[in-house]
Design a protein around this motif. Sequence first.
Motif, PDB file in Angstrom:
ATOM      1  N   UNK A  57       0.837  -1.202   0.000  1.00 38.90           N
ATOM      2  CA  UNK A  57       0.000   0.000   0.000  1.00 38.90           C
ATOM      3  C   UNK A  57       0.872   1.251   0.000  1.00 38.90           C
ATOM      4  N   UNK A  58       1.936   1.251   0.815  1.00 38.75           N
ATOM      5  CA  UNK A  58       2.848   2.401   0.891  1.00 38.75           C
ATOM      6  C   UNK A  58       3.485   2.675  -0.468  1.00 38.75           C
ATOM      7  N   UNK A  59       3.924   1.592  -1.159  1.00 34.71           N
ATOM      8  CA  UNK A  59       4.571   1.762  -2.464  1.00 34.71           C
ATOM      9  C   UNK A  59       3.581   2.244  -3.513  1.00 34.71           C
ATOM     10  N   UNK A  60       2.369   1.623  -3.533  1.00 36.90           N
ATOM     11  CA  UNK A  60       1.387   1.981  -4.547  1.00 36.90           C
ATOM     12  C   UNK A  60       0.930   3.431  -4.395  1.00 36.90           C
ATOM     13  N   UNK A  61       0.793   3.902  -3.152  1.00 34.25           N
ATOM     14  CA  UNK A  61       0.325   5.263  -2.916  1.00 34.25           C
ATOM     15  C   UNK A  61       1.462   6.274  -2.822  1.00 34.25           C
ATOM     16  N   UNK A  62       2.713   5.784  -2.864  1.00 34.77           N
ATOM     17  CA  UNK A  62       3.882   6.657  -2.730  1.00 34.77           C
ATOM     18  C   UNK A  62       3.788   7.471  -1.443  1.00 34.77           C
TER      19      UNK A  62
END
Length: 433
Positions: free
Chosen positions: A128-133
């Motif tokens: 989630x952190x990576x996808x939402x930056x």
Amino acid sequence: MKQEIKVPTVGESITEATIGSWTKKSGDFVKRNEILMLLETDKASVEVVAENDGVLTILPGAEAGSVVKIGATVATLDTDAKAPAAGAAAPAAEAKPAAQSAAPQASQSTGTQSTGKDMPLSPAVQRIVSEKNLDVGGMSGTGKDGRLTKGDVQDMPAGGAKPAAAPAAAASGGDTKPAKKEAAPLVSAADVLAPRGQSKQGDKKLVAMTTIRKRIAEKLKEAQNTSALLTTFNEIDMGKVMDLRAKYKDKFKEKYGLNLGFNGFFVKAVVEALKTYPAVNAWINGTDIEYHNYYNIGIAVSTEKGLMVPNVKDADMLSIAGIEMTIRDLALKGRDGKITPNDLGGGTFSITNGGVFGSLLSTPILNYPQSAILGLHKIQDRPVAIDGKVEIRPMMYVALTYDHRIIDGKEAVSFLVKVKELVEDPERLLLEI
């Protein structure tokens, strides 16, 4: 001494894996049996632990998200290094310029991020952190020891951050609960409305498929391309099973510690039907038909990583309680990302239950190379004719998708009728007659 950390063998025919995340970083002192990283294969997630105490060094090309070969060296462990004394300063190599340390760390699309307490993120949170930056530097979560949970990050706006959570306990040591979050709207106006004169047609993003998702896609397409798929349908009156369940569910839970569901009855019925029609428990192997004298029944489980089908091994040797407990344990392992290749391999027949999501009717696809799969659906009160009179009964549509190359229509229909008869007469099922 430098000890090499290699990608372990995680199952037959698996030649590579994806590094899902590192739970430690280069320069960390780790203890024996501590988890170092999570590997994602085309079947499951596998934890890699330290075999000794030492200081970890992650090698270039082994960052989170990297695809690595089985047997490849991804890190080293300096077993001669000693644990740092409590309160000792960090090594100079890890020191950062004052101006840089004061600024929040930029979020990266790959690599393991840490909270302000230097806690590693779980694969689900990391995704989630990576996808939402997202920038989560310095944040404290509501999980154990201040870890960030999915709930902490899933409602955050893309590219943003939110304030650190309140401390989990007061200085006196008393337990407190995290502050209750206000429920965010499922859809905001910004999601559906664009400023006047501005189009949102170009608003899209590309997200790399996970290893497991790619393998699911390959297997489903392989089933379509290889097998001669056909589906037959029937319906089952669930009244007697529901009455039996209502009568004994409290005693069952008191004795076994879990709810009495319908899976145990269907697995039992399937095993008895497979004994009568062995071709449904077989598959094609080259120019031969491979028959199986054992009954490993796969139960489709929906997880964050995608659909998995772990197996109830030797289901014919288990009671309904044993089947229910096995399914519960497999579901928990799937939820926690601890399903192993052994859990997923060796199935001879599968069951999928779209009814738990509200599906009334569907045509399931084979779990190749298996030759058949049973689809269960929602139980719904419907009018049916019984002895010349219309009654309202709890009915379930069932579907059997099968490989017509090995299973004839007569066998498939007869198999499904056998399952129907057994579930509709649970006393006969339990007596195995």
